[in-house]
Design an enzyme around this catalytic site. Structure first.
Site, short mmCIF file in Angstrom:
data_model
loop_
_atom_site.label_atom_id
_atom_site.label_comp_id
_atom_site.label_asym_id
_atom_site.label_seq_id
_atom_site.Cartn_x
_atom_site.Cartn_y
_atom_site.Cartn_z
N PRO A 1 36.13 17.65 45.69
CA PRO A 1 36.81 17.49 44.24
C PRO A 1 35.55 17.91 43.13
O PRO A 1 34.66 17.06 43.29
CB PRO A 1 37.31 16.18 44.24
CG PRO A 1 37.64 15.93 45.63
CD PRO A 1 36.40 16.76 46.69
N GLU A 2 35.97 18.83 42.48
CA GLU A 2 34.92 18.85 41.24
C GLU A 2 35.64 19.01 39.94
O GLU A 2 37.06 18.99 39.93
CB GLU A 2 33.89 19.98 41.48
CG GLU A 2 33.10 19.97 42.59
CD GLU A 2 31.99 20.87 42.78
OE1 GLU A 2 31.61 21.05 41.61
OE2 GLU A 2 31.56 20.98 43.83
N LYS B 1 35.43 14.18 36.59
CA LYS B 1 35.93 13.88 37.76
C LYS B 1 36.78 12.52 37.81
O LYS B 1 37.15 12.50 39.01
CB LYS B 1 34.71 13.97 38.97
CG LYS B 1 33.74 15.09 38.89
CD LYS B 1 32.68 15.01 40.04
CE LYS B 1 31.53 16.07 40.10
NZ LYS B 1 30.59 15.74 41.08
N ASN C 1 28.53 19.41 43.72
CA ASN C 1 27.51 19.94 44.64
C ASN C 1 27.87 21.39 44.56
O ASN C 1 26.67 22.16 44.83
CB ASN C 1 27.68 19.12 46.00
CG ASN C 1 26.16 19.13 46.59
OD1 ASN C 1 25.31 19.18 45.99
ND2 ASN C 1 26.31 19.23 47.96
N ARG D 1 22.42 15.29 49.22
CA ARG D 1 23.61 16.14 49.59
C ARG D 1 23.11 17.26 49.96
O ARG D 1 22.04 17.80 49.62
CB ARG D 1 24.35 16.24 48.47
CG ARG D 1 24.97 14.97 48.00
CD ARG D 1 25.96 15.28 47.05
NE ARG D 1 26.72 13.88 46.36
CZ ARG D 1 27.61 14.03 45.53
NH1 ARG D 1 28.03 15.09 45.03
NH2 ARG D 1 28.28 12.77 44.83
#
Length: 266
Positions: A2-3, A51, A165, A252
């Site tokens: 999810p972005e 977000k 990311n 990440r």
């Protein structure tokens, strides 16, 4: 993952299913909300903010949720089987006579007064897909800490809201610099186009079911670097590399091409 683009799509689905309808089912499965009953109240709208998802409900209430890495909201018809995950992963159920919205693996779920939404999202920078988007303010926020690595700065939602990311790695590739380059060392012309590039990529994906940054719509060719290590770069055929980069809270996986991108690496 999810972005900003996928959160916007989730908000649209929830808004279509819930807005304007009275809740006939309400089940919030987190300890602090276990006794809350929203049945009988009308959902007014569902709005994305970066977000974050804000579900505004009659009576001046807002149900705030955040998907983080693997949370999701699914919408089901009355007779449809729920397929979002096992029952113990359900954190929220909001239903009306026509649709039921089920929130799975939601790491953040809280009920606020609508007038207090700023407590949840007031820290965010300009929203890339929102009405408050301000490229000059976003760039100023990013450059305020010139020694900070570009990738970390892009992930910091206080600078601009919506980058995650995947887009972080892709943006750095398109700019031709590594995510570890101090943002103050980004060439001036690349820095000037950075906010517009971020917005362009999210805008291009706001209506797509399969995210792409390359303009291609084939498996394995939709993204330049993210998730592609050690496959060859689509531009120069050098194997894509992967390393770890923090975002202020945890490390990440971060992808880059050692030939097409200049700057420091792990």
């Amino acid at each position: 993952m999810p972005e900003g683009d996928t959160v916007l799509q989730a908000a649209r689905r929830l808004h279509t299913a819930l807005a304007g309808h009275t809740l006939t089912r309400s089940d919030l499965r987190v300890p602090k909300l276990a006794t809350v009953d929203l049945t009988g109240r009308t959902v007014l709208d569902v709005t994305p903010r970066g977000k974050h998802l804000l579900t505004r409900i009659e009576g001046g209430l807002t149900l705030h949720s955040h998907l983080r890495m693997d949370g999701s909201w699914r919408v089901y018809a009355p007779d449809e089987r729920w397929r979002g995950g096992p029952g113990h992963q359900i954190r929220a159920i909001l239903g009306n006579a026509e649709r039921t919205a089920v929130g799975y693996r939601l790491p953040v779920l809280e009920l606020l007064r609508t007038t207090d939404e700023y407590k949840a999202v007031g820290h965010l920078g300009p929203d890339l897909l929102g009405p408050d988007w301000d490229p000059e303010r976003a760039l100023g926020n990013l450059l305020a800490a010139p020694d900070r690595p570009l990738g970390e700065a892009l992930l910091d939602q206080r600078n601009l809201a919506g980058i995650g990311n995947v887009f972080k790695s892709e943006i750095c590739f398109i700019l031709g610099v590594t995510p570890w380059l101090p943002i103050g060392e980004l060439p001036k012309e690349k820095g000037a186009r950075l906010p517009a590039l971020c917005k362009k990529l999210l805008e291009a994906n706001r209506d797509r079911s399969s995210r792409t940054t390359t303009g291609r719509d084939r498996d394995g060719q939709r993204l330049f670097v993210y998730g592609r290590a050690p496959r060859p770069c689509m531009r120069c055929r050098t194997p894509i590399r992967v390393g770890e980069q923090g975002d202020g809270s945890r490390s990440r996986p971060t992808y880059w091409c050692p030939t097409c991108q200049s700057g420091p690496t792990p």
